[in-house]
Scaffold this active site. Structure first.
Site, PDB file in Angstrom:
ATOM      1  N   ASP A   1       0.788  -1.223   0.000  1.00  0.00           N
ATOM      2  CA  ASP A   1       0.000   0.000   0.000  1.00  0.00           C
ATOM      3  C   ASP A   1       0.826   1.281   0.000  1.00  0.00           C
ATOM      4  O   ASP A   1       0.568   2.196  -0.776  1.00  0.00           O
ATOM      5  CB  ASP A   1      -0.933   0.013   1.212  1.00  0.00           C
TER       6      ASP A   1
ATOM      7  N   ASP B   1       4.787   0.821   4.088  1.00  0.00           N
ATOM      8  CA  ASP B   1       4.820  -0.436   4.846  1.00  0.00           C
ATOM      9  C   ASP B   1       4.686  -1.610   3.875  1.00  0.00           C
ATOM     10  O   ASP B   1       4.742  -1.444   2.659  1.00  0.00           O
ATOM     11  CB  ASP B   1       3.698  -0.455   5.886  1.00  0.00           C
TER      12      ASP B   1
ATOM     13  N   TYR C   1      -7.753   2.712   6.815  1.00  0.00           N
ATOM     14  CA  TYR C   1      -8.661   2.913   5.681  1.00  0.00           C
ATOM     15  C   TYR C   1     -10.094   2.613   6.108  1.00  0.00           C
ATOM     16  O   TYR C   1     -10.750   1.714   5.587  1.00  0.00           O
ATOM     17  CB  TYR C   1      -8.238   2.038   4.501  1.00  0.00           C
TER      18      TYR C   1
ATOM     19  N   GLU D   1       5.426  10.069   3.459  1.00  0.00           N
ATOM     20  CA  GLU D   1       5.011   8.733   3.009  1.00  0.00           C
ATOM     21  C   GLU D   1       4.190   8.814   1.720  1.00  0.00           C
ATOM     22  O   GLU D   1       3.229   9.572   1.642  1.00  0.00           O
ATOM     23  CB  GLU D   1       4.209   8.017   4.084  1.00  0.00           C
TER      24      GLU D   1
END
Length: 610
Positions: A152, A155, A313, A560
């Site tokens: 994703d 990570d 999410y 990120e």
């Protein structure tokens, strides 16, 4: 008469004169006979010339030799000329360099290569990545396996909800701008990325009768929504994907209308991309229909109950996925029952289509409402199916107009940073993915109007031309690419100045044939040095509301990247690529499965009563 009898008459006179006369006559006679003979016998008795018989032409050998010699000479001259031209230094006119949006598009798509899980193809072209997650879903209780797909973000978790959304956006961008992808040399690349995602999504649900869809017998019982958990596993370690040695459990769900609806949208959109591969396309369509049926019949949010996914999410509802998935299934199948569903007033009302709120008009991985409205506005502008769909479609179109107005700085609905970045997520971290989404939707809106010969739209009494939203999109994408107060590109590898400490495990740990364990890797996360591996194309979270940015690896709010963010950016970049004069959307491709429209007549007016 020439050639007739010759008579000689005797003339009177002296003998000498007669004698001289007779000698003269004999001499003349002799000459005359020679002349007669030459005329009567013809040229056949003359000396023959040397000729060359070419079948259809007869010419003298001398003439033939001259012609051949001339031709050989001309051939030699031409040959020497060609030789000189070919060996002379070439001054070619080079094609103009690609525009900035095309250059950025090449890099942005490479980020998806870096996020791949499973056995990587030889042409993946990311030197610091290798095979990983080769035991994902390899379990007697799981049919098949869950190897493949995409990680994703920074990570090593595979979240299906944002991954399916990402694939929907990439497919939508290809459907609209296939010609632009081809011009950029990226069509094969982006379709390979989509197929990689589709092949994984097809593994994530059990199905019966997927080869031939049957409304009664085809059904889905569960979905594998996630591979690996944040705690206590993935987020407790800082390891390269290739070195993962902790458990990676699989999350299985029996309900999840939002997740199933998004998966249906992804498969339906991809089926249009791969429509030339009929068997594969049909398999995608059948999977989409089965998933949408599950979404409608087994109601519930996939992230309810405090699941691991809810931390990252969390879904706010599923009626937006009913609109989103239903619209895509209508385009993929041409089945009017899906259009009837999405133009049902209650579906739109429950999705928030007629309300307001601070996030109205913000499109992202959670709320698909505005994307669905733009998608259905396309239908009204370019095909206009009429009654009985017109009333709701017109409502969606009007709300799309209003949201586009809200993006313009004059109306101040959404704040902006001092440098001009629109803040759609109300000051929360990582604003760039929302900005990129607004940019691509704005270009689509502009291109739909141009394709439908619509000159513009009104914001109150103010009229705006179609190119207004394209200019808005440019201003936002230009900010992301470096036209900002920091003069920093927020796309890694683009420009001279970009983030060097990206929050990403694979990019931050050196690839040196040594395995760094779960805890050992944290020293790379906390290092002040630049990442040893450049994760080209990654769009980071972005600055704060004051245009400030902290290039610190441990601060994931700034540094990120995510699949969902890069998908919106890729869409915006391909939409803007090629310059203003380049071709816009493919107006008809998305309608290929829809039969010709013959709108039903409206119901008759009630009888007049006095």
């Amino acid at each position: 008469m020439w050639g007739g009898p010759l008579e000689v008459f005797q003339l009177e006179g002296h003998d000498d004169d007669q004698s001289r006369s007779m000698e003269l006559d004999r001499a003349a006679l002799q000459k005359l006979e020679e002349t007669q003979q030459s005329w009567l016998l013809g040229a056949g008795e003359k000396k023959k010339k040397q000729v060359v018989d070419l079948g259809c032409i007869v010419c003298s050998r001398k003439l033939f030799t001259g012609i051949v010699t001339a031709l050989v000479a001309v051939g030699l001259i031409i040959g020497f000329t060609v030789l000189i031209v070919k060996t002379a230094p070439k001054h070619r006119r080079h094609a103009p360099p690609p525009d900035n949006y095309t250059v950025a598009l090449h890099k942005t798509l490479m980020f998806f290569n870096a996020q791949k899980s499973g056995k990587l193809p030889k042409h993946n072209n990311v030197s610091f990545r290798g095979n990983s997650g080769m035991q994902d879903g390899v379990d007697p209780g799981i049919h098949g396996n869950l190897i493949g797909g995409y990680y994703d973000a920074g990570d090593n978790i595979k979240f299906l909800f944002p991954q399916a959304y990402t694939m929907t956006l990439l497919s939508w961008s290809v459907i609209e701008y296939r010609a632009k992808y081809e011009a950029a040399g990226e069509l094969a690349h982006v379709t390979e990325l989509i197929k990689w995602g589709m092949d994984y999504i097809l593994k994530t649900f059990n199905s019966t009768g997927l080869q031939i869809y049957n409304e009664t017998t085809t059904h889905i019982d569960y979905i594998y929504a996630q591979v690996a958990t944040a705690t206590p596993n993935d987020h407790s370690c800082w390891e390269r994907p290739e070195d993962m040695d902790y458990p990676r459990p699989v999350s299985q769900l029996g309900t999840g209308s939002d997740l199933a609806g998004e998966m249906a949208a992804a498969l339906a959109a991809a089926s249009i991309v791969f429509k030339d591969n009929a068997p594969y396309s049909q398999r995608l369509v059948n999977g989409a229909r089965a998933l949408f049926k599950m979404a409608r019949e087994k109601r519930g949010r996939y992230s309810a109950g405090g699941s691991d996914a809810a931390q990252f999410y969390n879904s706010s509802g599923y009626f937006d996925e009913f609109l989103w998935g239903g619209a895509w299934l209508y385009y993929a199948t041409g089945n009017s029952s899906y259009l009837q569903l999405v133009t049902t007033y209650g579906i739109g009302r429950n999705a928030g289509a007629y309300g307001g709120g601070p996030y109205y008009g913000v499109f992202d991985w959670d709320n698909k409402l505005f994307g669905a409205q733009v998608l259905l506005t396309r239908l009204r502008i370019l095909q206009s199916p009429g009654y009985p769909y017109e009333e709701v479609l017109k409502n969606f179109h009007n709300h799309t107009n209003l949201v586009m107005c809200s993006y313009l700085p004059l109306y101040k609905r959404f704040p902006r940073t001092p440098g001009g970045l629109i803040i759609l997520n109300r000051g929360n971290p990582a604003p760039l993915q929302y900005t990129a989404n607004a940019a691509f939707l704005a270009v689509l809106f502009s291109d739909y109007m141009i394709a439908g010969d619509v000159p513009g739209w009104y914001c109150g009494s103010q009229f705006y031309t179609a190119d207004t939203m394209r200019n808005f999109a440019k201003s936002q994408v230009d900010y992301i690419l470096g036209k900002n107060p920091r003069k920093m590109s927020y796309v890694v590898g683009y420009g001279n100045k970009y983030p060097k400490q990206v929050h990403h495990r694979a990019a931050s740990i050196p690839k040196n044939k040594r395995k760094y364990g779960c805890q050992e890797g944290w020293r790379f996360r906390d290092s002040k040095k630049a990442n040893p591996n450049t994760i080209v194309g990654a769009m980071v979270g972005g600055p704060d509301t004051k245009d400030r940015f902290h290039d610190v690896r441990s601060n994931y709010n700034f540094t990120e990247p995510t699949l969902a963010g890069n998908a919106g950016l890729a869409f915006a970049l391909v939409a803007l690529s090629g310059g203003d004069s380049s071709s816009g959307v493919d107006a008809s491709n998305i309608f290929s499965a829809i039969p010709p429209q013959y709108p039903a007549p409206p119901p008759p007016s009630p009888p007049w009563a006095p």
